[in-house]
Enzyme design. Structure first.
Site, mmCIF file in Angstrom:
data_model
loop_
_atom_site.group_PDB
_atom_site.id
_atom_site.type_symbol
_atom_site.label_atom_id
_atom_site.label_comp_id
_atom_site.label_asym_id
_atom_site.label_seq_id
_atom_site.Cartn_x
_atom_site.Cartn_y
_atom_site.Cartn_z
ATOM 1 N N HIS A 43 -0.503 -9.628 -24.075
ATOM 2 C CA HIS A 43 0.112 -10.810 -23.448
ATOM 3 C C HIS A 43 0.055 -10.680 -21.919
ATOM 4 O O HIS A 43 -0.335 -9.644 -21.394
ATOM 5 C CB HIS A 43 1.562 -10.949 -23.915
ATOM 6 N N THR A 46 -3.576 -12.854 -18.227
ATOM 7 C CA THR A 46 -4.898 -12.487 -17.688
ATOM 8 C C THR A 46 -5.278 -11.054 -18.060
ATOM 9 O O THR A 46 -4.422 -10.173 -18.126
ATOM 10 C CB THR A 46 -4.903 -12.593 -16.132
ATOM 11 N N ARG A 47 -6.575 -10.837 -18.275
ATOM 12 C CA ARG A 47 -7.145 -9.502 -18.462
ATOM 13 C C ARG A 47 -8.457 -9.446 -17.695
ATOM 14 O O ARG A 47 -9.270 -10.383 -17.790
ATOM 15 C CB ARG A 47 -7.462 -9.230 -19.947
ATOM 16 N N LYS A 266 -0.707 -11.865 -9.438
ATOM 17 C CA LYS A 266 -0.386 -10.754 -10.356
ATOM 18 C C LYS A 266 -1.002 -9.425 -9.906
ATOM 19 O O LYS A 266 -2.187 -9.370 -9.557
ATOM 20 C CB LYS A 266 -0.905 -11.106 -11.755
ATOM 21 N N HIS A 270 -2.309 0.910 -13.222
ATOM 22 C CA HIS A 270 -3.035 1.279 -14.451
ATOM 23 C C HIS A 270 -2.575 2.665 -14.910
ATOM 24 O O HIS A 270 -3.067 3.675 -14.414
ATOM 25 C CB HIS A 270 -4.534 1.258 -14.155
ATOM 26 N N CYS A 314 4.524 -4.366 -20.813
ATOM 27 C CA CYS A 314 3.457 -4.424 -21.814
ATOM 28 C C CYS A 314 3.202 -2.986 -22.244
ATOM 29 O O CYS A 314 3.771 -2.059 -21.650
ATOM 30 C CB CYS A 314 2.226 -5.046 -21.165
ATOM 31 N N LYS A 347 -11.248 -6.753 -23.059
ATOM 32 C CA LYS A 347 -12.556 -7.376 -22.765
ATOM 33 C C LYS A 347 -13.573 -7.124 -23.870
ATOM 34 O O LYS A 347 -14.542 -7.843 -24.002
ATOM 35 C CB LYS A 347 -13.081 -6.866 -21.406
HETATM 36 C C1 LIG Z 1 -0.355 -4.604 -18.767
HETATM 37 C C2 LIG Z 1 -1.675 -4.476 -19.448
HETATM 38 C C3 LIG Z 1 -2.835 -4.772 -18.742
HETATM 39 C C4 LIG Z 1 -4.078 -4.661 -19.343
HETATM 40 N N1 LIG Z 1 -5.192 -5.010 -18.632
HETATM 41 C C5 LIG Z 1 -6.403 -5.024 -19.233
HETATM 42 C C6 LIG Z 1 -7.517 -5.545 -18.555
HETATM 43 O O1 LIG Z 1 -7.401 -6.010 -17.417
HETATM 44 N N2 LIG Z 1 -8.705 -5.563 -19.212
HETATM 45 C C7 LIG Z 1 -8.842 -5.090 -20.481
HETATM 46 O O2 LIG Z 1 -9.960 -5.127 -21.001
HETATM 47 N N3 LIG Z 1 -7.790 -4.583 -21.146
HETATM 48 C C8 LIG Z 1 -6.570 -4.549 -20.567
HETATM 49 N N4 LIG Z 1 -5.478 -4.097 -21.231
HETATM 50 C C9 LIG Z 1 -5.638 -3.501 -22.565
HETATM 51 C C10 LIG Z 1 -5.783 -4.528 -23.657
HETATM 52 O O3 LIG Z 1 -4.928 -5.615 -23.442
HETATM 53 C C11 LIG Z 1 -5.527 -3.842 -24.997
HETATM 54 O O4 LIG Z 1 -6.425 -2.743 -25.107
HETATM 55 C C12 LIG Z 1 -5.762 -4.786 -26.164
HETATM 56 O O5 LIG Z 1 -5.077 -5.982 -25.970
HETATM 57 C C13 LIG Z 1 -5.297 -4.094 -27.444
HETATM 58 O O6 LIG Z 1 -5.511 -4.956 -28.531
HETATM 59 P P1 LIG Z 1 -5.021 -4.538 -29.991
HETATM 60 O O7 LIG Z 1 -5.572 -5.541 -30.923
HETATM 61 O O8 LIG Z 1 -5.307 -3.087 -30.220
HETATM 62 O O9 LIG Z 1 -3.406 -4.632 -29.925
HETATM 63 P P2 LIG Z 1 -2.472 -5.921 -30.082
HETATM 64 O O10 LIG Z 1 -3.132 -7.118 -29.541
HETATM 65 O O11 LIG Z 1 -1.123 -5.540 -29.580
HETATM 66 O O12 LIG Z 1 -2.420 -6.163 -31.650
HETATM 67 C C14 LIG Z 1 -1.869 -5.295 -32.584
HETATM 68 C C15 LIG Z 1 -1.261 -6.184 -33.671
HETATM 69 O O13 LIG Z 1 -0.963 -5.405 -34.817
HETATM 70 C C16 LIG Z 1 0.200 -5.943 -35.411
HETATM 71 N N5 LIG Z 1 0.777 -4.905 -36.269
HETATM 72 C C17 LIG Z 1 1.034 -3.617 -35.948
HETATM 73 N N6 LIG Z 1 1.549 -2.949 -36.988
HETATM 74 C C18 LIG Z 1 1.622 -3.846 -38.014
HETATM 75 C C19 LIG Z 1 2.080 -3.763 -39.362
HETATM 76 N N7 LIG Z 1 2.578 -2.637 -39.901
HETATM 77 N N8 LIG Z 1 2.022 -4.882 -40.127
HETATM 78 C C20 LIG Z 1 1.509 -6.035 -39.624
HETATM 79 N N9 LIG Z 1 1.077 -6.171 -38.358
HETATM 80 C C21 LIG Z 1 1.122 -5.088 -37.569
HETATM 81 C C22 LIG Z 1 1.057 -6.289 -34.210
HETATM 82 O O14 LIG Z 1 2.096 -7.197 -34.510
HETATM 83 C C23 LIG Z 1 0.041 -6.846 -33.233
HETATM 84 O O15 LIG Z 1 -0.055 -8.249 -33.325
HETATM 85 C C24 LIG Z 1 -4.189 -4.200 -20.675
HETATM 86 C C25 LIG Z 1 -3.034 -3.899 -21.394
HETATM 87 C C26 LIG Z 1 -1.795 -4.049 -20.794
HETATM 88 C C27 LIG Z 1 -0.554 -3.714 -21.575
#
Ligand SMILES: Cc1cc2nc3c(=O)[nH]c(=O)nc-3n(C[C@H](O)[C@H](O)[C@H](O)COP(=O)(O)OP(=O)(O)OC[C@H]3O[C@@H](n4cnc5c(N)ncnc54)[C@H](O)[C@@H]3O)c2cc1C
Length: 384
Positions: A43, A46-47, A266, A270, A314, A347
């Site tokens: 959330h 922006t990324r 923003k 990191h 986050c 990304k």
């Molecule tokens: C502040 C911040 C800045 C960032 N900046 C960048 C950037 O500029 N560029 C970039 O490329 N990346 C960036 N990142 C990293 C990037 O956002 C993450 O690597 C990516 O969003 C992770 O995606 P995900 O699908 O692993 O996790 P999430 O999108 O969090 O999804 C995991 C999902 O699993 C679900 N879940 C977990 N356990 C269960 C369960 N037992 N049962 C059912 N559902 C479950 C959760 O509810 C959630 O919806 C940033 C991250 C943060 C926090």
């Protein structure tokens, strides 16, 4: 063709469900919430997206494919998801950030330029940097709209036939000796031929038995009001950027103004050493958070030192080497894992969706995935 279950429908899970459903597989996806939501890692509006990858040149082929897939999702959904602003990697001449970005840029002939401090001042006057610093400017960097991206990936997955269950947490999963999997949720138990786990910062919990060295950290992002003219922060005078700070301090990153002026600009740091879980994280913003970011902003972007308009937390899920985990489960070939995105995964979501779909259906992705293997952690524990 049997059912494939995806646990977690955030950035990676929504992309995987879309890829699998588009290939004609029967997909059943579960999330404990209704993504996009603000409890995990995806959330904040922006990324950054970029290609001159200082983390390792082996990411670049994935990134190039990622750009194609983001454009395809824009086309299919009719939404503007990826905004190209150019990007600056700012640091000491001969330092890691600029030097390693240049290695990736040169190896893959990515459009870039190395700028002196004077050139940066002229083009992008908001940045403050020492006279002997340099910046690598990358033409094709920019930012993505994460909530909109996830919304569109989910929407397209459903249109392709995926069955997605929201607000249905997975309590337990079991790989059976027969080669199938059972997944027990808050509502019922489902059987499938394959399981893909993309649980973001909940990965250490749902993959507990694997004992992967994953650590979740509390990250804070901030929006400041500039002092003086906000025009220096618009996209024609400011790209996305990552900047080295004092030795041992986390990198500072940020964006130009990406919304209305009243939202502010923003910035974030990191990495952090505040370890937590999604349940234990302190989501309040403390005076110390603001003190630290103000000190960094004063060093790097002094004209951004106005009122703090907004701040939120986050979560990163870190691995020791800050590379991802993308692999088959070491014990169960019917389970595929994606975790540990170490603050730089967003990304890659669509291309990793493609990779995970290939792994889950017995294909061999064409990328070098050695960097992401779970085996490297065994080597790590043997070495220690
Ligand atoms: C502040 C911040 C800045 C960032 N900046 C960048 C950037 O500029 N560029 C970039 O490329 N990346 C960036 N990142 C990293 C990037 O956002 C993450 O690597 C990516 O969003 C992770 O995606 P995900 O699908 O692993 O996790 P999430 O999108 O969090 O999804 C995991 C999902 O699993 C679900 N879940 C977990 N356990 C269960 C369960 N037992 N049962 C059912 N559902 C479950 C959760 O509810 C959630 O919806 C940033 C991250 C943060 C926090």
């Amino acid at each position: 063709m049997g059912t494939i279950i995806v646990i977690g429908l955030g950035a990676m899970g929504s992309a995987t469900a879309l890829q699998l459903a588009s290939r004609g597989h029967r997909v059943l996806g579960f999330d404990q919430f209704t993504p996009p939501h603000s409890y995990g890692s995806s959330h904040g509006q922006t990324r950054i997206i970029r290609q001159s990858y200082w983390e390792d040149p082996r990411y670049v082929p994935l990134l190039l494919r990622g750009y194609e897939l983001w454009r395809r999702l824009e086309f299919d959904s009719g939404q503007h998801l990826m905004h190209i602003t150019g990007g600056l990697m700012i640091g000491r001449a001969g330092g890691g950030l600029v030097g390693r970005s240049a290695v990736s840029a040169e190896r893959f002939m990515l459009p870039h330029e190395v700028l002196s401090t004077e050139q940066v001042r002229r083009r992008y006057p908001a940045f403050k940097m020492d006279d002997d610093w340099v910046a690598l400017w990358e033409r094709d960097a920019g930012y993505l709209r994460p909530e909109l991206c996830i919304e569109q990936q989910l929407g397209q997955a459903v249109m392709a036939g995926a069955e997605l269950h929201f607000d249905e947490p997975v309590m337990e999963w079991n790989a059976l000796p027969t080669g199938d999997v059972l997944v027990r949720t808050s509502r019922q138990t489902y059987a499938a031929e394959h399981l893909v786990i993309t649980a973001g910062p909940w990965a250490p919990q749902i993959l507990k038995q694997l004992n992967l060295p994953l650590r979740v950290t509390r990250q804070v992002v901030y929006r400041f009001e500039p002092i003086g003219s906000i025009d220096l922060f618009r996209t024609d005078r400011m790209p996305v950027y990552i900047r080295e700070m004092e030795e041992g301090q986390p990198l500072l990153y940020g964006f130009p103004l990406t919304g209305p002026d009243s939202e502010g600009v923003k910035v974030g740091l990191h990495g952090s050493d505040e370890f937590c879980s999604p349940e234990s994280v302190d989501r309040t913003i403390r005076p110390a958070d603001e003190r630290i970011i103000r000190a960094r902003v004063a060093e790097a972007l002094p004209l951004l030192a106005g009122r703090l308009l907004h701040a939120e937390t986050c979560l990163y899920t870190m691995t020791p080497d800050e590379h991802f985990v993308i692999d088959k489960h070491p014990e169960f070939s019917q389970v595929t894992l994606a975790a540990g995105f170490s603050g730089h995964g967003f990304k890659f979501a669509p291309v990793l969706g493609e990779v995970l779909a290939e792994l889950a259906t017995g294909g061999s992705p064409e990328y070098d995935l050695g960097l992401f293997s779970t085996r490297r952690f065994q080597d790590l524990s043997l070495a220690s």
